[in-house]
Motif scaffolding. Structure first.
Motif, mmCIF file in Angstrom:
data_model
loop_
_atom_site.group_PDB
_atom_site.id
_atom_site.type_symbol
_atom_site.label_atom_id
_atom_site.label_comp_id
_atom_site.label_asym_id
_atom_site.label_seq_id
_atom_site.Cartn_x
_atom_site.Cartn_y
_atom_site.Cartn_z
ATOM 1 N N THR A 140 0.855 -1.189 0.000
ATOM 2 C CA THR A 140 0.000 0.000 0.000
ATOM 3 C C THR A 140 0.892 1.240 0.000
ATOM 4 O O THR A 140 2.071 1.170 0.390
ATOM 5 C CB THR A 140 -0.882 0.060 1.276
ATOM 6 N N ALA A 141 0.294 2.362 -0.378
ATOM 7 C CA ALA A 141 1.047 3.617 -0.328
ATOM 8 C C ALA A 141 1.396 3.966 1.109
ATOM 9 O O ALA A 141 2.442 4.544 1.391
ATOM 10 C CB ALA A 141 0.229 4.734 -0.967
ATOM 11 N N THR A 142 0.507 3.611 2.035
ATOM 12 C CA THR A 142 0.800 3.810 3.461
ATOM 13 C C THR A 142 2.110 3.121 3.822
ATOM 14 O O THR A 142 3.008 3.718 4.414
ATOM 15 C CB THR A 142 -0.339 3.222 4.325
ATOM 16 N N HIS A 169 -1.191 11.042 3.926
ATOM 17 C CA HIS A 169 -0.248 10.145 3.249
ATOM 18 C C HIS A 169 -0.530 8.700 3.641
ATOM 19 O O HIS A 169 0.389 7.882 3.672
ATOM 20 C CB HIS A 169 1.188 10.528 3.609
ATOM 21 N N GLY A 170 -1.804 8.398 3.948
ATOM 22 C CA GLY A 170 -2.135 7.075 4.447
ATOM 23 C C GLY A 170 -2.076 7.079 5.967
ATOM 24 O O GLY A 170 -1.898 8.117 6.614
ATOM 25 N N ASN A 232 -5.777 16.059 -0.656
ATOM 26 C CA ASN A 232 -6.556 15.284 0.309
ATOM 27 C C ASN A 232 -7.444 16.111 1.225
ATOM 28 O O ASN A 232 -8.060 15.575 2.145
ATOM 29 C CB ASN A 232 -5.637 14.377 1.118
ATOM 30 N N ASP A 260 5.289 12.268 -2.539
ATOM 31 C CA ASP A 260 4.269 11.206 -2.569
ATOM 32 C C ASP A 260 3.339 11.485 -3.747
ATOM 33 O O ASP A 260 2.533 12.405 -3.712
ATOM 34 C CB ASP A 260 3.513 11.229 -1.231
ATOM 35 N N HIS A 263 -1.602 10.397 -5.559
ATOM 36 C CA HIS A 263 -2.733 11.033 -6.249
ATOM 37 C C HIS A 263 -2.293 11.865 -7.453
ATOM 38 O O HIS A 263 -2.970 11.907 -8.471
ATOM 39 C CB HIS A 263 -3.506 11.933 -5.283
ATOM 40 N N LYS A 287 -1.643 2.984 -4.891
ATOM 41 C CA LYS A 287 -2.964 2.865 -5.513
ATOM 42 C C LYS A 287 -2.960 2.292 -6.940
ATOM 43 O O LYS A 287 -3.048 1.089 -7.081
ATOM 44 C CB LYS A 287 -3.681 4.209 -5.419
HETATM 45 C C1 LIG Z 1 -1.174 11.096 -1.231
HETATM 46 C C2 LIG Z 1 -1.537 9.785 -0.597
HETATM 47 N N1 LIG Z 1 -0.572 9.000 -0.115
HETATM 48 C C3 LIG Z 1 -0.854 7.823 0.448
HETATM 49 C C4 LIG Z 1 -2.147 7.378 0.565
HETATM 50 C C5 LIG Z 1 -2.426 6.055 1.206
HETATM 51 O O1 LIG Z 1 -2.865 5.108 0.293
HETATM 52 P P1 LIG Z 1 -3.344 3.689 0.825
HETATM 53 O O2 LIG Z 1 -4.616 3.938 1.572
HETATM 54 O O3 LIG Z 1 -3.554 2.900 -0.416
HETATM 55 O O4 LIG Z 1 -2.279 3.147 1.697
HETATM 56 C C6 LIG Z 1 -3.181 8.154 0.089
HETATM 57 C C7 LIG Z 1 -4.586 7.720 0.196
HETATM 58 O O5 LIG Z 1 -5.513 8.421 -0.112
HETATM 59 C C8 LIG Z 1 -2.875 9.403 -0.512
HETATM 60 O O6 LIG Z 1 -3.824 10.199 -0.977
#
Ligand SMILES: Cc1ncc(COP(=O)(O)O)c(C=O)c1O
Length: 461
Positions: A140-142, A169-170, A232, A260, A263, A287
């Motif tokens: 995941t991006a998190t 950022h998650g 966000n 990051d 998006h 994502k």
């Molecule tokens: C800029 C950004 N980074 C990270 C994330 C986290 O993504 P994920 O929920 O897939 O871990 C998001 C989720 O909206 C995001 O907008």
């Protein structure tokens, strides 16, 4: 602003539209009501993931299928999908090359904690596309952000990260802060937070160069983590020169810069970074990078790699705090290769950009026609209408621009007109398979909704 209005619309009118649209929703979704209206048994809050309750409808509809930019529910309704899984499916649902890659891989094993031949191509493609030589795959991006921040702390030996007020950022602990009366505090909604996050992070406003400079001057910031455009909250674009200053000041302070792009990859094939010549030390994308199969990537420079090697040489082996068991599994690598090679193409982005421009112009024309003091913002294929005047300059302004009750009424009204947009804010994504007719339909639906809210306003005031 008049306390009895939101986004210039009387609260009474918003409530009336919302109530009528909820009734329509129920009449359009009898089967979803019967199957899931009381919550799906076995799940906390009646859904497999509690964010699924964050939509504006009284109960979520059940999805029957989705292909391209159209989604079907079990009630027989079809939606033009501009939410696209909140970016996970921004290149359309089930892109054929990704489906083919999944089918090819499915019979050959899904995960073995060893690389496949697809990895050879993915590594090369990531380096070529994003201009950084070292990559890792996460789920995941998190996770990718968490691991990249860990590296930043390890190589700088500094404790803190710097985030911009209003960022997301998650679910990364040290980014869950905000400014309250100019002071950093833990985000109030955060559950089970045992540590005071202000010990781990500094917070400044986006576009505020003097505040950034002052925060970095403490010399304790390992890394600035930033979206190139804040997406966000309500969308905040960088002011001219802001990214140059961000890079100059981070370098001057010995602080790493993590961009990051999760998006802002809506900007182009190499993200905002490539389109605008940014020079991050660390880079994250999650994502949509594997076409909807869970996967993310994080990359870094030679310099970071060299420093990381040096730290690792001094550290006992085991439990680095980075990685998860299913990360970089064979299925996600196959899907990612297909996405990078055949889906995230310059031609796809050209289509997305042109149609998104058309969408933004169409929405702005409606805003102008009905003389509501709203505005439309865009970063590439990501378009947002904001029910407040713009442009917005920072997270505080973005938060103040939110009009939750009004947005909820608009969301459900658009849904009832066959257009699905993201639930958390007013975000719309244009995919490579979105058609001009779908964009036109969304603009007309928006017009009809704005008309129902704003027509004859004088008689209400
Ligand atoms: C800029 C950004 N980074 C990270 C994330 C986290 O993504 P994920 O929920 O897939 O871990 C998001 C989720 O909206 C995001 O907008």
């Amino acid at each position: 602003m008049n306390a009895d209005t939101l986004g210039g619309i009387p609260l009474q009118r918003i409530a009336a539209v919302f109530a009528a649209e909820r009734e329509s929703y129920v009449s359009l979704h009898p089967r979803s009501l019967a199957l899931a209206g009381q919550g799906i048994a076995g799940f906390y809050q009646g859904v497999p993931m509690h964010w699924m309750r964050d939509w504006s409808m009284p109960y979520p509809f059940l999805v029957e299928s989705a292909r391209g930019a159209v989604l079907h529910d079990v009630d027989g309704n079809a939606y033009d999908d501009f939410c696209l899984g909140d970016t996970g499916s921004m290149f359309g649902h089930s892109p054929p090359p990704v489906v083919a890659a999944i089918e090819r891989q499915a019979g050959k094993g899904l995960t073995y904690m060893l690389p496949t031949e697809d990895a050879l191509e993915v590594g090369r493609l990531l380096a070529e596309r994003f201009g950084l030589p070292h990559w890792q795959v996460a789920t995941t991006a998190t996770d990718a952000n968490r691991f990249a921040l860990r590296v930043a702390r390890a190589v700088t030996g500094r404790p803190k990260v710097l985030v911009f007020n209003g960022c997301y950022h998650g679910t990364v602990d040290e980014t869950f802060l905000r400014l309250a009366n100019g002071r950093a505090v833990n985000r109030p909604g955060l559950l089970g937070q045992a540590t005071d996050l202000t010990q781990l992070a500094r917070v400044v406003e986006f576009n505020d160069v003097p505040a950034l400079q002052a925060a970095l001057a403490h010399g304790d910031v390992a890394c600035v983590i930033a979206e190139p455009v804040m997406t966000n909250s309500c969308m905040v674009l960088p002011e001219p020169g802001f990214h140059d200053e961000l890079r100059r000041l981070t370098r001057q302070a010995g602080t790493l810069l993590l961009i990051d792009e999760t998006h802002s990859i809506s900007t182009g094939p190499g993200g905002y970074t490539r389109a605008h010549g940014l020079e991050p030390d660390l880079f994250v994308l999650g994502k949509p990078v594997a076409g909807g199969v869970p996967a993310s990537v994080w990359g870094f420079t030679d310099e970071v790699a060299r420093r990381l090697d040096a730290v690792r040489a001094q550290t006992p082996p085991g439990h680095s705090g980075m990685g998860t068991t299913l990360s970089a599994n064979a299925l996600s690598l196959a899907a990612m290769r297909a996405t990078l090679e055949q889906v995230m193409t310059p031609a796809a982005y050209a289509h997305m950009e042109a149609l998104a421009e058309r969408l933004a112009a169409g929405l702005q024309a409606v805003v102008d026609q009905y003389e509501v003091a709203w505005h439309v913002a865009r970063v590439g294929a990501r378009v947002e209408f904001i029910c407040a005047p713009g442009p917005l300059h920072n997270g505080t302004e973005a938060e103040a621009a939110h009009a939750p009750a009004l947005e909820q009424a608009i969301h459900i009204a658009l849904l009832n007109r066959g257009c699905l947009i993201a639930p958390f804010h007013n975000m719309m994504l244009v995919s490579p398979v979105t058609s001009p007719a779908q964009v036109e339909k969304l603009v007309r639906a928006f017009e009809s909704v704005v008309a129902s809210l704003a027509l004859d306003l004088d008689s209400w005031q």
